[in-house]
Structure formats: structure tokens, C-alpha cells
Design an enzyme around this catalytic site. Structure first.
Site, short mmCIF file in Angstrom:
data_model
loop_
_atom_site.label_atom_id
_atom_site.label_comp_id
_atom_site.label_asym_id
_atom_site.label_seq_id
_atom_site.Cartn_x
_atom_site.Cartn_y
_atom_site.Cartn_z
N LYS A 11 19.86 11.76 32.09
CA LYS A 11 19.36 10.74 33.02
C LYS A 11 19.68 11.46 34.45
CE LYS A 11 22.62 7.57 34.33
NZ LYS A 11 22.80 7.62 35.89
N ASN A 12 20.90 11.97 34.73
CA ASN A 12 21.04 12.49 36.07
C ASN A 12 20.26 13.81 36.60
OD1 ASN A 12 22.58 10.22 36.41
ND2 ASN A 12 24.59 11.30 36.19
N ARG A 29 21.08 3.52 43.01
CA ARG A 29 21.70 4.15 43.94
C ARG A 29 20.77 5.79 44.40
NH1 ARG A 29 25.01 4.54 46.57
NH2 ARG A 29 25.47 7.00 46.33
N CYS A 35 28.51 0.22 44.74
CA CYS A 35 28.47 -0.22 43.70
C CYS A 35 29.86 -0.76 43.12
CB CYS A 35 27.76 1.01 42.82
SG CYS A 35 28.61 2.28 42.13
N ARG A 91 30.61 4.42 47.93
CA ARG A 91 29.65 5.52 47.68
C ARG A 91 28.32 5.74 48.98
NH1 ARG A 91 27.47 5.09 41.58
NH2 ARG A 91 26.99 7.18 42.01
N PRO A 92 28.97 6.11 49.91
CA PRO A 92 28.26 6.24 51.40
C PRO A 92 27.14 7.34 50.93
CG PRO A 92 30.46 7.38 51.43
CD PRO A 92 30.60 6.44 50.29
N VAL A 93 26.36 7.62 51.96
CA VAL A 93 25.29 8.56 51.89
C VAL A 93 25.42 9.50 53.06
CG1 VAL A 93 23.63 7.58 50.28
CG2 VAL A 93 23.41 7.25 52.84
N LEU A 108 26.88 12.28 53.66
CA LEU A 108 26.49 13.66 53.37
C LEU A 108 25.26 14.07 53.39
CD1 LEU A 108 29.68 14.63 51.31
CD2 LEU A 108 29.45 14.60 53.73
N ASP A 156 32.42 11.31 34.75
CA ASP A 156 31.48 10.22 34.01
C ASP A 156 32.01 10.32 32.52
OD1 ASP A 156 28.11 11.00 35.68
OD2 ASP A 156 30.00 10.08 36.09
N ARG A 193 21.18 1.64 30.86
CA ARG A 193 20.73 2.33 32.06
C ARG A 193 20.70 3.70 31.85
NH1 ARG A 193 22.92 0.63 37.88
NH2 ARG A 193 21.90 2.74 38.36
C1 EPZ Z 1 26.28 11.73 40.82
O1 EPZ Z 1 26.39 10.43 41.69
C2 EPZ Z 1 25.85 10.98 39.42
N1 EPZ Z 1 24.82 10.09 39.55
C3 EPZ Z 1 27.09 10.07 39.24
O2 EPZ Z 1 26.82 9.73 37.75
C4 EPZ Z 1 28.20 10.95 38.78
O3 EPZ Z 1 29.54 10.33 38.64
C5 EPZ Z 1 28.45 11.64 40.34
O4 EPZ Z 1 27.20 12.53 40.78
C6 EPZ Z 1 29.58 12.74 40.38
O5 EPZ Z 1 29.45 13.63 39.24
C7 EPZ Z 1 23.39 10.57 39.42
O6 EPZ Z 1 23.46 11.85 39.49
C8 EPZ Z 1 22.28 9.92 39.42
P1 EPZ Z 1 28.56 12.42 44.65
P2 EPZ Z 1 26.46 10.80 43.32
O7 EPZ Z 1 27.82 12.21 45.54
O8 EPZ Z 1 25.49 11.97 43.57
C9 EPZ Z 1 31.43 10.67 47.96
C10 EPZ Z 1 26.71 8.02 36.11
O9 EPZ Z 1 27.65 7.21 35.48
N2 EPZ Z 1 30.42 10.90 49.11
O10 EPZ Z 1 28.90 13.46 43.69
O11 EPZ Z 1 26.36 9.57 44.08
C11 EPZ Z 1 31.31 9.57 46.82
O12 EPZ Z 1 31.75 8.41 47.41
C12 EPZ Z 1 26.52 8.19 37.49
O13 EPZ Z 1 25.66 8.68 35.64
C13 EPZ Z 1 30.39 10.63 50.31
O14 EPZ Z 1 31.45 10.33 50.59
O15 EPZ Z 1 27.84 11.34 43.38
C14 EPZ Z 1 32.01 10.10 45.77
O16 EPZ Z 1 33.28 9.77 46.10
C15 EPZ Z 1 28.00 7.47 38.21
N3 EPZ Z 1 29.16 10.93 50.92
C16 EPZ Z 1 31.97 11.72 45.76
O17 EPZ Z 1 31.53 11.97 47.17
C17 EPZ Z 1 28.15 10.98 50.35
O18 EPZ Z 1 27.10 10.94 51.13
C18 EPZ Z 1 31.02 12.34 44.73
O19 EPZ Z 1 29.92 11.56 44.68
C19 EPZ Z 1 28.12 11.40 49.11
C20 EPZ Z 1 28.99 11.22 48.28
#
Ligand code: EPZ
Length: 422
Positions: free
Chosen positions: A22-23, A94, A118, A123-125, A127, A308, A400
Site C-alpha cells: 500500500k505505502n 493523508r 489522524c 502528523r504535520p507536513v 518537512l 506499523d 484501507r
Molecule cells: C508513512 O507515513 C506511512 N504512510 C505510515 O504508514 C508509516 O507509519 C510512516 O510512514 C512511518 O513509517 C504511507 O507511506 C502512506 P513520516 P508518513 O513522515 O510519511 C513526523 C500505515 O499504517 N513528521 O515518516 O506520514 C510525523 O508526525 C501508515 O500504513 C513531521 O513532524 O510518516 C511522525 O511523528 C500509518 N513533519 C514522524 O515524522 C513532517 O512534515 C514520521 O512520519 C512529516 C512527518
């Protein structure tokens, strides 16, 4: 809403096919926006999130055809009609934010709704945005949307992520393929889904080095051409179903499973008393002998233990001999499965990002509530070996990320059925 009824039914035996990730698929699909030639994905998973991404791309004017019962996605973004990803689609998933980098790189403009938080965290964006700004993007956040511009196109830049972010790495990697000059991304995510994306982009003509390491170097090119690419095996579905025989007993072969996708996870399974054997067609998993042993787990970015799989591992450890400590280091609120497991008799103490699980002999079936994707499946896993019936409600979360979960588990002897909701 549908629910899933699972009854503890003894050992499992047989084979479970593992689908495409999926991811990986959710970042490979927006990559079609980078080229005016067709991009075709094979081994795509049949999931509601994939349907949501399909609707999002179609709302931009891309063509997305789902072929061969959903396993093939034929896409083309030759004539986009919009560069705006609307809130009503983005709020459902997201990963929609992953259209931002490609739209900006190809068209020099994008308007994307902020995804919002969520269940598992804010889960800010930020970065994602900082990495794009390092490539010359001009961003304006208002009315819940990101208004992004790159007049004259993106320029190569260097950006060091303060924390590892899978999505931000994916957005930046895709954007950098068309930026003028060289982009260096430091402290980049190393997940197999990033490697898969880089391999697909390279087939499209991108010049990328370092995927799978913490430093990605991308030499921008004028344009990308079409390609056909198989979606990598889903390591989280793989790990999830590896836990089914570990929890219920028996021996199950996970078809398509690869040990390199689940290294850290297998180390913990071994310590807990679960054997994993590679075969020419996948991985065979069985409980070694006797009761599962308690182990400590800390979630980390790849190649560490995946966040995950934390909820699913907790389901195993609820009936382990001894006390296990699970530390969730990636998300701030990812223990919502704990109170539901406690309804089944589990002994769990949660303090902040740490959960202490004291093993009990056996769990008892109970009606429980799914709160997020991975929490839902951990409750089903727990129900496989619990005494009596477990009814998992609100399983739209499950659909999902897991295709046909009741079919895959029934095929190896689980007593599980879907109850159609109102
Ligand atoms: C991806 O989410 C996956 N989703 C998530 O899987 C997975 O848990 C996560 O990576 C970690 O491996 C998809 O690929 C669609 P991150 P993502 O950016 O990219 C913080 C599932 O169950 N952060 O690596 O959103 C964030 O809050 C889902 O399939 C910021 O602060 O995760 C988190 O604490 C759930 N600012 C950490 O970084 C940002 O701009 C890691 O998040 C982005 C993230």
C-alpha cells in the site's frame, strides 16, 4: 458499518499470498504526474486507499484505469485539468499530500489541502514544505491549503531532514527529478518503499543515487518518460500475517515474502520463539515450541522495527511468558489498540510512549473497536487464539490496508467472517 467476527479456532496451516505494498503504491501513483507519458503499475494491491488516490488523480484530470481485478493500474497525466487537490479527498487520506511535489515539479504550481491529523498523531507536513522550499518553491499557507509556486521551475538544492520522514522524502525525491541541477537530501528515509519509488523513477529516466541509504543525490532532467513497474511486496502485510501462526500456532507460508523486507522484525520473532524459514516461494513461519517468550520492542525508521507492526506485535506479546516493554518512538498516540486488547483480558500499562505488557495464559473473545488501520488488524490477530468470539467493529479502517483479510485467514483455517453492517 461492517464488522469482523473471529473465533479462536486452533492452529493455522497453509499459504497466504502477500500483495503489493500500500505505502509503495501510494507514492508510485502520484509519480505519473511527473510525465506526459503513461505509467503502468503491476502487482498493485486492491485497497480502499488505492481507490482514494485514484479519485484524487482523476480529479486533477489524470487518466487512471484499474485492470486485471485491480492488480494493474494504467495511468496517464497527459492532459491535466486542475492543479488543485481538494480538501474533501485529501482529508480521507493523508498520502494525498504526495501530489504536491510532482505537480510543483511538472507544472510550477500546485494547490493542495493540508491533510490534517489522524488518530495516531498530529502528523504535520512541515518537512515536506521545507524540503520543497530548499528547491526554490514559494509556499503560502492559507484557508487550510498550501499554495505552491515555482516560477521558472524548481532548482536543485540541499536539505537535511531534522527527523526521518518517509512522506517528506518521497515528495522531495519526486520533485527533485525535474529540478534544474543537483539536489542532495540528507537524513532521508531508507524504507523499501523509497527504494521502490527510486527504481520506478529511474525507469522513467530520473538520475538518482543512494536509495536505501540516508543520502539521496538527484540530478534533475528535462523530462521523464513512461514506464511499467511492479509494486514491491507489502512488508507490513507480510509481518502482520507472519504473526498469525505465531499467535495461533501451526505453520504458514507467506507467498512472496522476503526476509530483507522484515529484518529487524524477524530478529524479535526469533527472540520470542518464532521460527522464520526462507523458501523459494516466500517465508515459512511457525512457533518453535512451547509458549512465546516476552521481548522488548522499540519502533524506529527502517531498518529498525517498523511502527506499523507495533500493534500487531503487541497482540502476540499479550500471551507471552513474562513482561514485554514496547516503546513507540515514531507517533505520539499509537497505543489505541491497548484498551481494546485489555477488554480481551490483556494486562497492559501505558505511560506516554511506553507500553508494558504482562503476558497472560490466554485472551478471551470480546466485542472490540477498531480505531486505526494497524490497531484493527492487531485485534483480529488477538482473536485468532482467544477463547470464544471477538467482534471487531468499524472495520472500514481495515479495508484501507488489508485486501480480503477474512479470505486470506480463512484459507489457512481461521474461523473468521465479515458481518455486513447497516
Ligand atoms: C508513512 O507515513 C506511512 N504512510 C505510515 O504508514 C508509516 O507509519 C510512516 O510512514 C512511518 O513509517 C504511507 O507511506 C502512506 P513520516 P508518513 O513522515 O510519511 C513526523 C500505515 O499504517 N513528521 O515518516 O506520514 C510525523 O508526525 C501508515 O500504513 C513531521 O513532524 O510518516 C511522525 O511523528 C500509518 N513533519 C514522524 O515524522 C513532517 O512534515 C514520521 O512520519 C512529516 C512527518
Amino acid at each position: 458499518m461492517d464488522s469482523i467476527l473471529v473465533t479462536g479456532n486452533g492452529a493455522l496451516n497453509g499459504q497466504i499470498p502477500i500483495a503489493g505494498a500500500k505505502n509503495a503504491c501510494l507514492t508510485l501513483m502520484p509519480a505519473t504526474l511527473l510525465s506526459d507519458e503513461p505509467l503502468t503499475l503491476t502487482n498493485a494491491p486492491r485497497l480502499s486507499d488505492i481507490k482514494t488516490m485514484t479519485l484524487l488523480l482523476q480529479s486533477l484530470g489524470a487518466e487512471v484505469s484499474s485492470l486485471q481485478d485491480g492488480k494493474v493500474l494504467a495511468m496517464s497525466s497527459h492532459d491535466l485539468t486542475s492543479h488543485k487537490a481538494e480538501y474533501d479527498i485529501v482529508r480521507k487520506m493523508r498520502a494525498s499530500i504526495l501530489v504536491l511535489g510532482p505537480l510543483l515539479a511538472r507544472y510550477g504550481e500546485a494547490i493542495v489541502s493540508l491533510p490534517g491529523g489522524c488518530a495516531i498523531g498530529a502528523r504535520p507536513v512541515d518537512l515536506h514544505l521545507k524540503a520543497l522550499e530548499a528547491m526554490g518553491a514559494e509556499l503560502d499557507l492559507r484557508e487550510g491549503y498550501v499554495f505552491a509556486k515555482a516560477p521558472g521551475g524548481l532548482k536543485g538544492g540541499t536539505y537535511e531532514f531534522p527527523i526521518v520522514s518517509v512522506g517528506a522524502t518521497e515528495n522531495a525525491l519526486m520533485a527533485a527529478t525535474l529540478a534544474k541541477g543537483t539536489t542532495v537530501l540528507k537524513n532521508a528515509a531508507r524504507e523499501p518503499e523509497i527504494v521502490d519509488l527510486a527504481q520506478c523513477l529511474r525507469k522513467m529516466g530520473a538520475q538518482i543515487e543512494g536509495e536505501g541509504t540516508s543520502t539521496l543525490t538527484i540530478q534533475g532532467v528535462e523530462r521523464l518518460h513512461g514506464a511499467t513497474h511492479p509494486v514491491v511486496t507489502d512488508r507490513i502485510e507480510l509481518g502482520t500475517y507472519m504473526l498469525a501462526p505465531a499467535i495461533a500456532g501451526g505453520e504458514v507460508e507467506l507467498l512472496g515474502g522476503r526476509i530483507d523486507l522484515v529484518g529487524a522484525f524477524c530478529e524479535k520473532l526469533d527472540a520470542a520463539g518464532v521460527s522464520v524459514t526462507e523458501t523459494p516461494t516466500g517465508l515459512v513461519v511457525a512457533r518453535k515450541n512451547g509458549r512465546i517468550r516476552a521481548v522488548d520492542v522499540m519502533t524506529e525508521p527502517f531498518p529498525g522495527f517498523p511502527t506499523d507492526l507495533q500493534a500487531q506485535m503487541m497482540a502476540l506479546l499479550c500471551t507471552a511468558e513474562g513482561t514485554s516493554v514496547l516503546e513507540e518512538k515514531i507517533f505520539e498516540n499509537r497505543f489505541m489498540h491497548a484498551p481494546e486488547l485489555m477488554r480481551m483480558g490483556a494486562k497492559i500499562d501505558v505511560h506516554g510512549g511506553t507500553a508494558k505488557v504482562t503476558g497472560v495464559e490466554r485472551l478471551k473473545g470480546a466485542p472490540v473497536m477498531a480505531t486505526d488501520l494497524r490497531a484493527s488488524v492487531s485485534l483480529i490477530l488477538a482473536g485468532l487464539a482467544a477463547e470464544g468470539e471477538t467482534q471487531v467493529n468499524r472495520v472500514y479502517h481495515l479495508d484501507r490496508g488489508y485486501e480480503r483479510v477474512e479470505e486470506k485467514l480463512s484459507a489457512v483455517g481461521a474461523k473468521i467472517e465479515r458481518i455486513k453492517g447497516s
